[in-house]
Motif scaffolding. Structure first.
Motif, PDB file in Angstrom:
ATOM      1  N   LEU A  12      -8.088   5.752  20.160  1.00 19.61           N
ATOM      2  CA  LEU A  12      -9.070   5.002  20.938  1.00 19.61           C
ATOM      3  C   LEU A  12      -8.365   3.860  21.663  1.00 19.61           C
ATOM      4  N   PRO A  13      -8.927   3.369  22.771  1.00 21.54           N
ATOM      5  CA  PRO A  13      -8.274   2.258  23.492  1.00 21.54           C
ATOM      6  C   PRO A  13      -8.131   0.994  22.644  1.00 21.54           C
ATOM      7  N   THR A  14      -9.021   0.816  21.665  1.00 27.93           N
ATOM      8  CA  THR A  14      -8.975  -0.391  20.826  1.00 27.93           C
ATOM      9  C   THR A  14      -8.175  -0.193  19.549  1.00 27.93           C
ATOM     10  N   GLU A  15      -7.527   0.938  19.424  1.00 27.14           N
ATOM     11  CA  GLU A  15      -6.846   1.314  18.189  1.00 27.14           C
ATOM     12  C   GLU A  15      -5.332   1.159  18.337  1.00 27.14           C
ATOM     13  N   ARG A  16      -4.671   0.782  17.237  1.00 25.87           N
ATOM     14  CA  ARG A  16      -3.220   0.595  17.232  1.00 25.87           C
ATOM     15  C   ARG A  16      -2.604   1.535  16.195  1.00 25.87           C
ATOM     16  N   ARG A  17      -1.614   2.324  16.624  1.00 23.60           N
ATOM     17  CA  ARG A  17      -0.920   3.223  15.704  1.00 23.60           C
ATOM     18  C   ARG A  17      -0.011   2.410  14.798  1.00 23.60           C
ATOM     19  N   VAL A  18      -0.128   2.645  13.497  1.00 27.72           N
ATOM     20  CA  VAL A  18       0.677   1.928  12.515  1.00 27.72           C
ATOM     21  C   VAL A  18       1.797   2.823  11.994  1.00 27.72           C
ATOM     22  N   ILE A  19       1.469   4.079  11.676  1.00 31.44           N
ATOM     23  CA  ILE A  19       2.436   5.008  11.105  1.00 31.44           C
ATOM     24  C   ILE A  19       2.224   6.372  11.736  1.00 31.44           C
ATOM     25  N   ARG A  20       3.327   7.049  12.055  1.00 33.29           N
ATOM     26  CA  ARG A  20       3.281   8.437  12.508  1.00 33.29           C
ATOM     27  C   ARG A  20       4.471   9.152  11.864  1.00 33.29           C
ATOM     28  N   VAL A  21       4.171  10.116  10.993  1.00 40.51           N
ATOM     29  CA  VAL A  21       5.224  10.856  10.288  1.00 40.51           C
ATOM     30  C   VAL A  21       4.831  12.328  10.202  1.00 40.51           C
ATOM     31  N   ARG A  22       5.801  13.145   9.848  1.00 34.05           N
ATOM     32  CA  ARG A  22       5.517  14.531   9.483  1.00 34.05           C
ATOM     33  C   ARG A  22       5.836  14.650   8.003  1.00 34.05           C
ATOM     34  N   GLN A  23       5.406  15.737   7.402  1.00 37.07           N
ATOM     35  CA  GLN A  23       5.712  15.936   5.991  1.00 37.07           C
ATOM     36  C   GLN A  23       7.222  15.991   5.791  1.00 37.07           C
ATOM     37  N   HIS A  24       7.655  15.601   4.609  1.00 36.31           N
ATOM     38  CA  HIS A  24       9.066  15.570   4.258  1.00 36.31           C
ATOM     39  C   HIS A  24       9.680  16.975   4.395  1.00 36.31           C
ATOM     40  N   TRP A  25      10.967  17.025   4.716  1.00 39.01           N
ATOM     41  CA  TRP A  25      11.633  18.310   4.909  1.00 39.01           C
ATOM     42  C   TRP A  25      11.608  19.172   3.653  1.00 39.01           C
ATOM     43  N   ALA A  26      11.420  18.567   2.483  1.00 37.73           N
ATOM     44  CA  ALA A  26      11.369  19.332   1.236  1.00 37.73           C
ATOM     45  C   ALA A  26      10.172  20.284   1.215  1.00 37.73           C
ATOM     46  N   PHE A  27       9.185  20.022   2.065  1.00 34.50           N
ATOM     47  CA  PHE A  27       8.034  20.916   2.195  1.00 34.50           C
ATOM     48  C   PHE A  27       8.494  22.320   2.576  1.00 34.50           C
ATOM     49  N   TYR A 156       1.997   3.723   1.417  1.00 29.23           N
ATOM     50  CA  TYR A 156       0.949   3.249   0.513  1.00 29.23           C
ATOM     51  C   TYR A 156       0.674   1.765   0.740  1.00 29.23           C
ATOM     52  N   GLU A 157       1.721   0.955   0.831  1.00 28.89           N
ATOM     53  CA  GLU A 157       1.546  -0.484   1.066  1.00 28.89           C
ATOM     54  C   GLU A 157       0.899  -0.759   2.415  1.00 28.89           C
ATOM     55  N   ALA A 158       1.366  -0.080   3.456  1.00 31.43           N
ATOM     56  CA  ALA A 158       0.793  -0.291   4.790  1.00 31.43           C
ATOM     57  C   ALA A 158      -0.676   0.127   4.828  1.00 31.43           C
ATOM     58  N   LEU A 159      -0.995   1.245   4.227  1.00 37.36           N
ATOM     59  CA  LEU A 159      -2.379   1.714   4.197  1.00 37.36           C
ATOM     60  C   LEU A 159      -3.248   0.805   3.344  1.00 37.36           C
ATOM     61  N   SER A 160      -2.703   0.303   2.234  1.00 40.84           N
ATOM     62  CA  SER A 160      -3.450  -0.639   1.393  1.00 40.84           C
ATOM     63  C   SER A 160      -3.784  -1.917   2.158  1.00 40.84           C
ATOM     64  N   GLU A 161      -2.820  -2.422   2.926  1.00 42.88           N
ATOM     65  CA  GLU A 161      -3.078  -3.614   3.731  1.00 42.88           C
ATOM     66  C   GLU A 161      -4.184  -3.368   4.746  1.00 42.88           C
ATOM     67  N   LEU A 162      -4.170  -2.179   5.377  1.00 45.96           N
ATOM     68  CA  LEU A 162      -5.191  -1.862   6.371  1.00 45.96           C
ATOM     69  C   LEU A 162      -6.575  -1.716   5.736  1.00 45.96           C
ATOM     70  N   VAL A 163      -6.628  -1.078   4.574  1.00 44.29           N
ATOM     71  CA  VAL A 163      -7.914  -0.793   3.940  1.00 44.29           C
ATOM     72  C   VAL A 163      -8.466  -2.007   3.206  1.00 44.29           C
ATOM     73  N   PHE A 164      -7.636  -2.668   2.428  1.00 47.61           N
ATOM     74  CA  PHE A 164      -8.115  -3.703   1.530  1.00 47.61           C
ATOM     75  C   PHE A 164      -7.767  -5.116   1.976  1.00 47.61           C
ATOM     76  N   GLY A 165      -7.226  -5.279   3.145  1.00 47.56           N
ATOM     77  CA  GLY A 165      -6.914  -6.607   3.656  1.00 47.56           C
ATOM     78  C   GLY A 165      -5.432  -6.886   3.630  1.00 47.56           C
ATOM     79  N   GLU A 166      -5.084  -8.059   4.118  1.00 47.47           N
ATOM     80  CA  GLU A 166      -3.688  -8.441   4.223  1.00 47.47           C
ATOM     81  C   GLU A 166      -3.031  -8.465   2.857  1.00 47.47           C
ATOM     82  N   LYS A 167      -1.774  -8.064   2.800  1.00 46.50           N
ATOM     83  CA  LYS A 167      -1.045  -7.958   1.546  1.00 46.50           C
ATOM     84  C   LYS A 167      -1.070  -9.280   0.784  1.00 46.50           C
ATOM     85  N   GLY A 168      -1.549  -9.227  -0.449  1.00 44.59           N
ATOM     86  CA  GLY A 168      -1.537 -10.405  -1.299  1.00 44.59           C
ATOM     87  C   GLY A 168      -2.716 -11.329  -1.105  1.00 44.59           C
TER      88      GLY A 168
END
Length: 183
Positions: A12-27, A156-168
């Motif tokens: 969305l125009p108001t949205e900011r990408r935080v993380i973009r990954v693919r599954q680990h090569w071990a998949f 996990y830390e980045a997603l936790s900050e986004l969901v539950f507020g700023e770290k700490g």
């Protein structure tokens, strides 16, 4: 094929990408092992199934060749699908984009997330991947379990900050819940 920048067209125009990954090569280790064992089986059949009949030998040669070709093509398609699939986390939602011919984008709003967990097996700790479990408000979502997530602690830390507020910081007061310790 879906290039990494094409996933941004779903933002969305108001949205900011935080993380973009693919599954680990071990998949890809399971399809690689399956293909290698199947090709080894084809080679063993080819080598030890020699008969006195040239027609039977010709048939065995052709069947094993085409079976090996199908196995290699299957592995190639699975590799392309793995390469194309992207896990994208923005400041508003979690998305999973996949598919070559039929493109599919699954999404879960961050406002619905009630619990986050990540798990790491011994192999995951050695190779650097884990499983991220995202639970939502009483529903099973398409993105509730993402296996082979690379760098699961960071995500996990980045997603936790986004969901539950700023770290700490606590949500109610905005103050630090505990002092930060440097590593």
């Amino acid at each position: 094929m879906l290039a990494p920048r094409e996933i941004d067209e779903y933002l969305l125009p108001t949205e900011r990408r935080v993380i973009r990954v693919r599954q680990h090569w071990a998949f890809m280790s399971k399809p690689l092992l399956q293909t290698a064992l199947f090709l080894l089986g084809c080679v063993l059949v080819e080598r030890f199934a020699q008969t006195n009949s040239t027609t039977a030998d010709f048939l065995i040669d052709n069947v094993t060749f085409y079976l090996a070709l199908v196995a290699v093509l299957r592995f190639t398609v699975l590799t392309i699908l793995w390469w194309i699939e992207r896990i994208v986390i923005t400041d508003k939602r979690v998305m999973l984009a996949q598919g070559i011919i039929v493109h599919k984008v699954g999404m879960m709003p961050l406002g619905k997330v009630t619990d986050l967990t990540f798990e790491r097996s011994l192999g995951g700790r050695m190779l650097g991947y884990g499983t991220l479990i995202v639970e939502s408000a009483g529903q099973i979502q398409a993105l509730n379990r993402i296996d082979y997530m690379p760098r699961p602690e960071e995500i996990y830390e980045a997603l936790s900050e986004l969901v539950f507020g700023e770290k700490g910081k606590t949500r109610a007061t905005g103050m630090l819940a505990r002092p930060r310790w440097r590593r």
